[in-house]
Design a protein around this motif. Structure first.
Motif, PDB file in Angstrom:
ATOM      1  N   ALA A  76      27.410  24.578  44.788  1.00 26.71           N
ATOM      2  CA  ALA A  76      27.614  24.737  46.231  1.00 26.71           C
ATOM      3  C   ALA A  76      27.413  26.146  46.748  1.00 26.71           C
ATOM      4  CB  ALA A  76      29.007  24.233  46.615  1.00 26.71           C
ATOM      5  N   CYS A  77      27.488  27.159  45.898  1.00 27.57           N
ATOM      6  CA  CYS A  77      27.343  28.530  46.387  1.00 27.57           C
ATOM      7  C   CYS A  77      26.010  29.170  45.994  1.00 27.57           C
ATOM      8  CB  CYS A  77      28.509  29.396  45.907  1.00 27.57           C
ATOM      9  SG  CYS A  77      28.517  29.739  44.130  1.00 27.57           S
ATOM     10  N   TYR A  85      21.820  20.890  45.264  1.00 26.65           N
ATOM     11  CA  TYR A  85      23.172  20.656  45.779  1.00 26.65           C
ATOM     12  C   TYR A  85      23.220  19.402  46.645  1.00 26.65           C
ATOM     13  CZ  TYR A  85      27.032  20.969  49.065  1.00 26.65           C
ATOM     14  OH  TYR A  85      28.109  20.664  49.854  1.00 26.65           O
ATOM     15  N   GLY A 108      32.774  24.168  43.830  1.00 27.70           N
ATOM     16  CA  GLY A 108      32.224  25.330  44.516  1.00 27.70           C
ATOM     17  C   GLY A 108      31.152  26.097  43.773  1.00 27.70           C
ATOM     18  N   PHE A 121      29.375  32.964  49.419  1.00 27.78           N
ATOM     19  CA  PHE A 121      30.399  32.263  50.184  1.00 27.78           C
ATOM     20  C   PHE A 121      29.819  31.690  51.478  1.00 27.78           C
ATOM     21  CE2 PHE A 121      34.037  32.238  53.215  1.00 27.78           C
ATOM     22  CZ  PHE A 121      34.762  31.248  52.603  1.00 27.78           C
ATOM     23  N   TYR A 124      28.099  28.630  50.592  1.00 28.70           N
ATOM     24  CA  TYR A 124      29.095  27.609  50.281  1.00 28.70           C
ATOM     25  C   TYR A 124      29.603  26.950  51.562  1.00 28.70           C
ATOM     26  CZ  TYR A 124      33.636  25.656  48.916  1.00 28.70           C
ATOM     27  OH  TYR A 124      34.705  24.822  48.736  1.00 28.70           O
ATOM     28  N   ILE A 128      29.152  23.054  52.592  1.00 32.82           N
ATOM     29  CA  ILE A 128      30.278  22.150  52.849  1.00 32.82           C
ATOM     30  C   ILE A 128      30.108  21.485  54.208  1.00 32.82           C
ATOM     31  CG2 ILE A 128      32.779  21.970  53.168  1.00 32.82           C
ATOM     32  CD1 ILE A 128      31.895  22.404  50.259  1.00 32.82           C
ATOM     33  N   LEU A 144      38.252  20.480  48.547  1.00 36.97           N
ATOM     34  CA  LEU A 144      37.843  21.831  48.194  1.00 36.97           C
ATOM     35  C   LEU A 144      38.944  22.447  47.346  1.00 36.97           C
ATOM     36  CD1 LEU A 144      36.642  22.999  51.737  1.00 36.97           C
ATOM     37  CD2 LEU A 144      35.458  21.551  50.072  1.00 36.97           C
ATOM     38  N   VAL A 156      33.631  30.883  43.419  1.00 36.97           N
ATOM     39  CA  VAL A 156      33.435  31.290  44.806  1.00 36.97           C
ATOM     40  C   VAL A 156      34.677  31.109  45.670  1.00 36.97           C
ATOM     41  CG1 VAL A 156      32.542  29.043  45.544  1.00 36.97           C
ATOM     42  CG2 VAL A 156      31.814  31.134  46.748  1.00 36.97           C
ATOM     43  N   LEU A 157      35.472  30.092  45.394  1.00 30.33           N
ATOM     44  CA  LEU A 157      36.654  29.834  46.211  1.00 30.33           C
ATOM     45  C   LEU A 157      37.858  30.430  45.492  1.00 30.33           C
ATOM     46  CD1 LEU A 157      36.945  28.453  48.927  1.00 30.33           C
ATOM     47  CD2 LEU A 157      37.562  26.341  47.758  1.00 30.33           C
ATOM     48  N   ALA A 163      40.316  28.442  50.941  1.00 27.18           N
ATOM     49  CA  ALA A 163      40.051  27.001  50.999  1.00 27.18           C
ATOM     50  C   ALA A 163      40.485  26.429  52.347  1.00 27.18           C
ATOM     51  CB  ALA A 163      40.767  26.297  49.852  1.00 27.18           C
ATOM     52  N   VAL A 166      38.014  27.215  55.136  1.00 23.04           N
ATOM     53  CA  VAL A 166      36.809  26.386  55.125  1.00 23.04           C
ATOM     54  C   VAL A 166      37.123  24.994  55.660  1.00 23.04           C
ATOM     55  CG1 VAL A 166      34.950  25.438  53.712  1.00 23.04           C
ATOM     56  CG2 VAL A 166      35.850  27.710  53.202  1.00 23.04           C
TER      57      VAL A 166
END
Length: 261
Positions: A76-77, A85, A108, A121, A124, A128, A144, A156-157, A163, A166
């Motif tokens: 995801a990042c 992805y 993530g 980020f 990401y 999302i 997440l 990344v998270l 979290a 986001v």
């Protein structure tokens, strides 16, 4: 005390092959399961295993790369892997639908080499948001999860606050937090206040003790107190048992009898 626990079949009942873990979980008293990756099996095979054991599927993860690869913790990042992805999200939604899973955890990923943390980020968050649009109307909500930087350096998270931000950005009608107390204890601590602070956006919980990632009661977390707080909060979701049994799975389940229904 009445809390609902789901067996994580990646971590529990590893004494038997994966396809036998459904029945093993049912025999141990579980009524629901979760696991990271269903993709090694046809969805109809897994659905039959669930139905035959009388189990509900709670969550699955989006696909991840092979162990040891840069994408081992998700895509995801990765700014340069948007196509991969998106393919993974669509595949995850298809499996979640076939299995009747409530949640799809969007994993993530670890910030790739040569990419700044800010750029990763930003990608990401954009990814999302795209996944949220795909999930609308499916009945599936996105999860997440922040992971600790000791076990997953560069993930990344990095915090529950990030979290939650986001989730707010993409909409809490379609996304929510997966709060894993093991990860949170290592990087943030203060578990009761952390849970209470983000209670409104937490859709799923996971448990393991620290430092060994074994069952509750084997480490430093005061789970008896924590479970009382969770129940008194009105939380009615599932609690995933994502831990490594200290001995064998069945012998390690005595802790659960006091808290489950």
């Amino acid at each position: 005390m009445s809390l609902r626990f789901a067996a994580n079949l990646k971590w529990l009942f590893t004494e038997v092959p994966f396809v036998e873990r459904f029945d093993a979980a049912a025999r141990a008293g579980f009524t629901a399961v979760e696991y990271a990756s269903p993709y090694e099996y046809e969805a109809r095979q897994l659905r039959a295993l669930l139905d035959n054991a009388g189990l509900e599927q709670i969550l699955i993860n989006t696909p991840m790369g092979p162990a040891g690869s840069p994408t081992r913790s998700g895509y995801a990042c990765f700014p340069d892997l948007v196509g991969e992805y998106r393919d993974g999200v669509l595949r995850g939604l298809a499996y979640a639908t076939a299995l009747g899973a409530k949640f799809l955890h969007i994993v993530g990923g670890i910030v790739p080499d040569g990419v700044s943390a800010d750029r990763a980020f930003a990608r990401y968050v954009a990814n999302i948001a795209w996944a949220a649009e795909q999930a609308r109307g499916t009945g599936i909500r996105l999860l997440l999860e922040a992971q600790n930087q000791r076990d997953a350096p560069g993930f990344v998270l990095t915090s529950q606050a990030r979290a939650a931000a986001v989730v707010e950005a993409v909409g809490d009608d379609i996304a929510g937090q997966l709060l894993d107390f093991y990860h949170t204890q290592i990087d943030e601590g203060d578990l009761i206040r952390t849970f209470e602070r983000y209670r409104d956006t937490v859709l799923h919980l996971q448990v393991a003790d620290v430092p060994g990632r074994h069952e509750p009661g084997t480490g430093e977390i005061a789970y008896a107190t924590l479970f009382r707080v969770i129940e008194s909060s009105g939380y009615d979701g599932w609690i995933g048992c994502e831990y490594r049994p200290a001995t064998d799975t069945a012998a390690g389940l005595t802790w659960m009898k006091e808290y489950s229904h």
